[in-house]
Design an enzyme around this catalytic site. Structure first.
Site, PDB file in Angstrom:
ATOM      1  N   TYR A  36       0.850  -1.195   0.000  1.00 56.42           N
ATOM      2  CA  TYR A  36       0.000   0.000   0.000  1.00 56.42           C
ATOM      3  C   TYR A  36       0.885   1.243   0.000  1.00 56.42           C
ATOM      4  O   TYR A  36       1.926   1.255  -0.641  1.00 56.42           O
ATOM      5  CB  TYR A  36      -1.003  -0.038   1.164  1.00 56.42           C
ATOM      6  CG  TYR A  36      -2.177   0.853   0.865  1.00 56.42           C
ATOM      7  CD1 TYR A  36      -2.977   0.619  -0.253  1.00 56.42           C
ATOM      8  CD2 TYR A  36      -2.471   1.949   1.652  1.00 56.42           C
ATOM      9  CE1 TYR A  36      -4.029   1.454  -0.575  1.00 56.42           C
ATOM     10  CE2 TYR A  36      -3.534   2.790   1.340  1.00 56.42           C
ATOM     11  CZ  TYR A  36      -4.303   2.535   0.224  1.00 56.42           C
ATOM     12  OH  TYR A  36      -5.343   3.368  -0.100  1.00 56.42           O
ATOM     13  N   LYS A  88      -6.232  -1.814  -0.652  1.00 58.94           N
ATOM     14  CA  LYS A  88      -7.084  -1.681   0.531  1.00 58.94           C
ATOM     15  C   LYS A  88      -7.643  -3.029   0.962  1.00 58.94           C
ATOM     16  O   LYS A  88      -7.674  -3.354   2.155  1.00 58.94           O
ATOM     17  CB  LYS A  88      -8.235  -0.712   0.241  1.00 58.94           C
ATOM     18  CG  LYS A  88      -7.825   0.738   0.271  1.00 58.94           C
ATOM     19  CD  LYS A  88      -7.782   1.278   1.702  1.00 58.94           C
ATOM     20  CE  LYS A  88      -7.252   2.691   1.715  1.00 58.94           C
ATOM     21  NZ  LYS A  88      -7.722   3.513   2.796  1.00 58.94           N
TER      22      LYS A  88
END
EC number: 1.1.1.38
Length: 562
Positions: A101, A172
């Site tokens: 991420y 996510k």
């Protein structure tokens, strides 16, 4: 019985199993499974454990010299063997979270079409607007419980990335699983391809999206409506997380659907929840309360205003009036301090604008009141950056703040790292180590006068996985403001600095599973109290959280037919 201990019955065999990431074990198939599923000769002879596989994968991961290559490598594992991917990330979460991420995912989004290898998730393009249900039916995930969806218009601080924004929902949902224990079989990343206004993408021969200027207005609203209705019909209990929509669309979409469906916007509500949780922890560590703080924001977009509204709500819950709470929050954007006489304020900015009458005695009064003016006159104790513009928390501003506040709370939250308003190293040196700092992206510990300061990452990954787990475990039909406030308080309860008086402001990532479960319980309990889910005792809720918490372990397979 634990799902991981029950055999899974499969109706197919041979190469098809090796091509299915959710069930592929690679070299870990047992001798019996290799025989019954026609796998002999398709994998090397040695039978390995998942830890042996993870050890090899980690050695390969370490062999790459740059973060983007590491990201691509991990995504390749995810696309071939999801259980191994999550075991590897679980074993090295602090090292790998910045790779899967932020900040690395930003570069992956920018180069999405160039580096494209294998499909993951769904791309719903505007020209196919009349076939949305058919597209949803094409998903390989049929028991979808959590969707993360973007239209790619405001990816991190990078702007319009078109379908390259798919990297965000993928990332996510990887965190929903690795941090919140949501089974990957229940997750679905979706990109709504409504065109792009990025000229570089429109002119790039390798761009894989709909090569067309972005639609807007009624066309856009009708497309979103069709998507939401189609998802609800197919998966009525699914939690939908909106991600990286542009400011002009993010708040209207949230307001339109939050009471109709089970949904929330992580940029607005998730960021607000983790920031409030971090502030509550910082206030406790500083020996004060949130309702006594004076807060200055740099950045008054939907994310900044969402955080501000959550702070106001928490202040009110601590005993002060709404009017008083709003008077203690100053919002500064590119045009200066938001004032109630400004003609072009957006609806969500209007309630946060300061009254001109309240600042008439300020020094250096001008049409555009700068952040430095706010610091010198309002004397904030908290400074929050969500501007997406690097370096705007200058030495002059930070030192001016420290001159009237012994322990300033300073949160430069902009992502990725290249967009941060000030580095923790600079902030701590300018305040002689007295500032309480949290950032949006990861930073290394800072040494000031021989003392080491661990930098808390005020990252939504501390919040949204727990919210998702709480919604699933409780069966909540909506995500209420009270549930989000409960998640903030639960996060603050996990702060090592607030609890012990030492250590980082937020928990270590290695403790993320216990943090997510704690948040899930708080969220689920409020959902039950508000009548948003079926009644359940605390014991049943905790058991449901444990039952829904997936672990990256291989299951035994049995064939249903020959």
């Amino acid at each position: 019985m634990d799902d991981n201990k029950r055999p899974l019955y499969l109706p197919f065999a041979g190469p098809a199993i090796l091509e299915a990431p959710l069930i592929n074990k690679g070299s870990a198939f047992s001798e019996e499974e290799r025989i019954f599923f026609n796998l002999e000769g398709l994998v090397p002879y040695a039978i390995e454990t998942i830890e042996e596989q993870a050890s090899r994968a980690y050695d390969q991961f370490r062999s790459f010299n740059n973060d983007l290559d590491k990201h691509i490598y991990l995504r390749n594992i995810q696309d071939t063997n999801e259980t191994l991917f999550y075991r590897l990330v679980q074993n090295h979460i602090s090292e790998m979270m910045p790779i899967i991420y932020t900040p690395t995912v930003g570069l992956a989004c920018e180069r999405f079409s160039k580096n494209y290898r294998r499909n993951r998730g769904l791309f719903i393009s505007y020209p196919n607007k009349d076939r949305i249900d058919d597209i949803l039916n094409n998903s390989t995930r049929q028991k979808v419980k959590i969707i993360v969806v973007t239209d790619g218009e405001r990816i991190l601080g990078l702007g319009d990335q078109g379908i390259g924004g798919m990297g965000i929902p993928i990332g996510k949902l990887s965190l929903y699983t690795s941090c919140g224990g949501i089974s990957p079989a229940y997750t679905l990343p979706i990109t709504l391809d409504v065109g792009t206004d990025n000229p570089q993408l429109l002119e790039d021969p390798m761009y894989m999206g709909w090569r067309h200027p972005r639609i807007g207005g009624e066309e856009y609203a009708e497309f979103i409506e069709a998507f939401m209705q189609a998802v609800h019909v197919r998966w009525p209990d699914t939690l939908i997380q909106f991600e990286d929509f542009a400011q002009k669309n993010a708040m209207p979409i949230l307001e339109r659907y939050k009471d109709r469906y089970c949904c929330f916007n992580d940029d607005i509500q998730g960021t607000a929840a983790v920031t409030v949780g971090s502030l509550l922890a910082a206030c406790k560590a500083a020996g004060t309360e949130l309702n006594k703080q004076r807060i200055a924001f740099l950045g008054a977009g939907s994310a900044g205003c969402g955080i501000a509204e959550a702070i106001v709500a928490q202040m009110v819950s601590e005993g002060i009036s709404d009017e008083q709470a709003r008077s203690q929050v100053c919002m500064v954007d590119r045009w200066g301090l938001l004032l109630d006489n400004m003609p072009n304020l957006l609806p969500f900015q209007q309630k946060l604008a300061q009254k001109c009458a309240d600042i008439c005695n300020w020094n250096n009064f001008s049409d555009n009141i700068s952040l430095l003016d706010v610091v010198n006159n309002a004397k904030p104790t908290v400074l929050i950056g969500v501007s997406g513009a690097p370096g705007l928390f200058t030495e002059e501003i930070v030192r001016a703040m420290h001159s009237h506040c012994e322990r300033p709370i300073i949160f430069p939250l902009s992502n990725p790292t290249s967009r941060v308003e000030a580095t923790p190293k600079d902030i701590l040196h300018w305040t002689s180590g007295q500032a309480l700092v949290a950032t949006g992206s990861p930073f290394e510990p800072v040494v000031v006068d021989g003392e080491t300061y661990e930098i808390a990452q005020c990252n939504n990954s501390f919040i949204f996985p727990g919210i998702g787990l709480g919604v699933l475990a409780s069966g909540a039909r909506h995500v209420s403001d009270a549930m989000l406030m409960a998640s903030s308080r639960a996060l603050a309860e996990c702060s090592p600095l607030a609890i012990n008086g030492s250590g980082p402001l937020l928990p270590k990532l290695e403790d993320i599973h216990s943090v997510s479960k704690h948040i899930a319980f708080a969220v689920g309990k409020v959902a039950i109290e508000q009548g948003l889910s079926l009644p359940a005792s605390d014991e049943l809720l905790m058991q449901s959280i444990e039952d829904n918490f997936w672990k990256p372990e291989y299951r035994r397979y049995k064939r249903t037919s020959f």
